[in-house]
Design an enzyme around this catalytic site. Structure first.
Site: not given
Ligand code: FRU
Length: 612
Positions: A148, A150-151, A167, A175, A208, A321
């Site tokens: 996975w 993300n950011d 991430q 996640w 993050s 965020e």
């Protein structure tokens, strides 16, 4: 204190290799209905752990010589194995490794627990196949080798390389286990994958944050040390410091962590050196309060809260965020303004996540937003697609550049998209520019980074012009490398009210891009784009103002296996959207409503795959 290298996923050979285990490599002992030991009896490099995505997380305590080394969460397979994820055993060579696994499923007795698919599918192997073999894994966008993502975060340019941390969950494609993954590139298009950079510890998982080069040795970790500031997430969200003396490959955690604590959720610290005041500035998302907090510090260890920005302003839905604050010159002038990026989720322009921004002034302590002619602070979006989030910029980029990259997904369905080995890619890199539009307002343009021109493999269609009216004009798109391409054209609508461009495949799946001349908008319709039924939030039409100066529409489109990024009028309008066609789009048709439109400079480039 050096970050443990225990789970560093050194990504070895990319060749397909059969697992080299035998039954004796792993010994499984069931202790109870929800408790099993997996003993590793092999010198192999990786223990492959079988995952079933629909299952709940099992708690996996990794015991080394009987002591707890780490706890990770893995969706251990129950009825079938979707894929396996590696646990790197090399740091434990010569030691006893036992996984003490606690599952959560209700079972009537131990016999039922013994039937789980995972217990017979643990293997030990020396190589992991991370080759790009999935249909929807991008060919020229940055994506993780597996697991996975993300950011994007902590991006920093140093020694001629663009470092990109992100991430990641190294133990599954959903996640969990938040860790900083790491890639770097000499040119923003060819990405080398590195071992994970910052791993969870006793203070929490690693959310993050940002990195900066400490060129004055203000923190005392060495001149030009790379300093990372990130959120340690556990019972609280607190901000922690780490530094790297080896160019960002490995990080040491500051023993005095945390360096910032608040009573309520705060995350994603983004810091930069304020030359004018000779100190650091930190912007921190006060997530539930919908505000960004601004701190200053001489050394990144002691922070003073200076101000808060945002209460009641802009889009307020969901949580705030991933902030970023930077100066930009207004195009064609010597004037500078400050831009505050403020990602929020949900509450984005088309549901779910999105990146809003504010333009204003910053005096070293306080950000003051500009108001429009009516005295209001306008809400502005950096990208009007659905798949553009957590966008932040590189620190210390060369030549005064302000280069950003975003996560090319949306929290509404990121965990459901039809991929397996990996989930999510990043957008193409973009250069931030500030322009004044005909309405007198300032806006941020996102211009494709100049390096992207090097992706062009060959000219598939030389520049040409045509007239398009009620009769459709059709052009072929390249088929090599799953049709990855860049399409450029300029539309002069003349008397037409709408100009419609359609990318389609043989199965009739299509994306429709409509220039509404009166409204001066561009719409992207992906409702029939291919596989869309994994989430009710996926089928959508996104719309952007075109910000045209002269009524012409200049378009530049990047088509990868599962995404289309559309830049209009030199990046003044942008839409980033995922698409999952069952076969690549092979044609583009153009038609106009209400009169003939003139299409000029229609050019198509075949692109080179860089994500191998
Ligand atoms: C944004 C975000 C951040 C957080 C990270 C956790 O997508 O929620 O606020 O640091 O993801 O993975």
């Amino acid at each position: 204190m050096k970050t443990s290298t225990a789970a560093m996923l050194t990504l070895l050979s990319l060749t397909m290799s059969a697992a080299t285990s035998s039954a004796s490599d792993v010994k499984v002992e069931h202790l109870g209905v929800n408790n099993t030991l997996v003993r590793v009896n092999s010198d192999g490099r990786y223990l492959m752990m079988p995952v079933q995505e629909s299952n709940d997380d099992a708690t996996v305590n990794v015991l080394v010589d009987g002591r707890l080394d780490r706890t990770i969460y893995v969706r251990m397979a129950k009825s079938k194995v979707d894929y396996s994820v590696p646990l790197d055993l090399s740091p434990y060579k010569g030691h006893d490794v036992v996984l003490n696994i606690i599952t959560t499923q209700a079972r009537s007795d131990i016999r039922e627990a013994k039937g789980d698919a995972c217990w017979t599918n643990f293997t030990v192997t020396d190589t992991v196949d991370t080759s790009n073999r999935e249909k929807y894994r991008p060919a020229f966008h940055h994506s993780p080798l597996y697991g996975w993502m993300n950011d994007p975060n902590g991006m920093v340019y140093t020694d001629g390389r663009w470092h990109l941390y992100y991430q990641t969950n190294p133990y599954g494609s959903k996640w969990q286990n938040m860790t900083w993954g790491h890639s770097s590139s000499p040119d923003l298009i060819n990405w080398e994958h590195h071992p994970v950079a910052i791993e969870p510890d006793g203070l929490g998982t690693i959310f993050s944050g940002s990195c900066a080069v400490d060129s004055t040795n203000s923190a005392g970790f060495g001149k030009d040390a790379i300093i990372a500031l990130y959120t340690s997430a556990a019972a609280s969200q607190i901000q922690s410091l780490a530094w790297s003396n080896d160019g960002g490959m490995t990080f040491n955690k500051y023993p005095g962590n945390p360096v910032v604590t608040l009573e309520s959720e705060a995350r994603d610290p983004n810091m930069f050196w304020d030359k004018a005041n000779n100190r650091w500035v930190l912007v921190l998302a006060h997530a539930l309060e919908h505000e960004m907090l601004i701190f200053t510090s001489p050394d990144m260890k002691e922070w003073t809260l200076e101000s808060a920005f945002g209460k009641g302003l802009g889009a307020q839905g969901g949580v705030w965020e991933c902030p970023d604050l930077f100066p930009l010159k207004i195009d064609g002038t010597g004037d500078t303004k400050w831009v505050l990026l403020c990602n929020l989720n949900p509450g984005g322009p088309f549901g779910g996540s999105g990146t809003q921004y504010f333009i204003g002034d910053f005096d070293g302590k306080t950000f003051t937003p500009d108001t429009d002619a009516q005295g209001n602070v306008p809400t502005k979006w950096l990208d009007h697609g659905k798949d553009h989030y957590a966008t932040v910029s590189w620190s210390d980029a060369p030549d005064g550049r302000r280069t950003v990259i975003g996560w090319m997904s949306n929290w509404q369905y990121a965990a459901e998209v039809p991929t397996k080995q990996f989930r999510s890619a990043n957008t193409l890199p973009r250069e931030m520019q500030l322009f004044r539009d005909t309405d007198g307002e300032l806006y941020v343009a996102s211009v494709p980074s100049p390096e992207l021109e090097a992706l062009r493999a060959s000219t598939f269609r030389k520049p040409s012009s045509m007239s398009a009216g009620t009769k459709e004009r059709k052009i072929n798109l390249p088929t090599a490398n799953d049709g990855i391409c860049e399409i450029l054209l300029t539309v002069d609508p003349r008397k037409a009210s709408d100009v419609i461009m359609t990318l389609a495949n043989n199965a009739g799946e299509h994306v429709t891009i409509t220039y509404d001349v009166d409204a001066q908008t561009l719409a992207f319709d992906r409702r029939k784009s291919g596989v869309t039924d994994f989430s009710q939030d996926f089928p959508a039409v996104t719309v952007t103002p075109v910000h045209s100066r002269d009524g012409l529409l200049n378009l530049r489109m990047f088509v990868d296996r599962a995404s289309i990024e559309l830049f209009a009028n030199g990046g003044r309008a942008v839409m980033t959207n995922l698409v999952f066609p069952t076969s690549p789009y092979s044609t583009m048709t153009v038609k106009a409503v209400g009169g003939n439109a003139r299409i000029s400079d229609l050019t198509v480039y075949s692109l080179k795959p860089t994500a191998l």
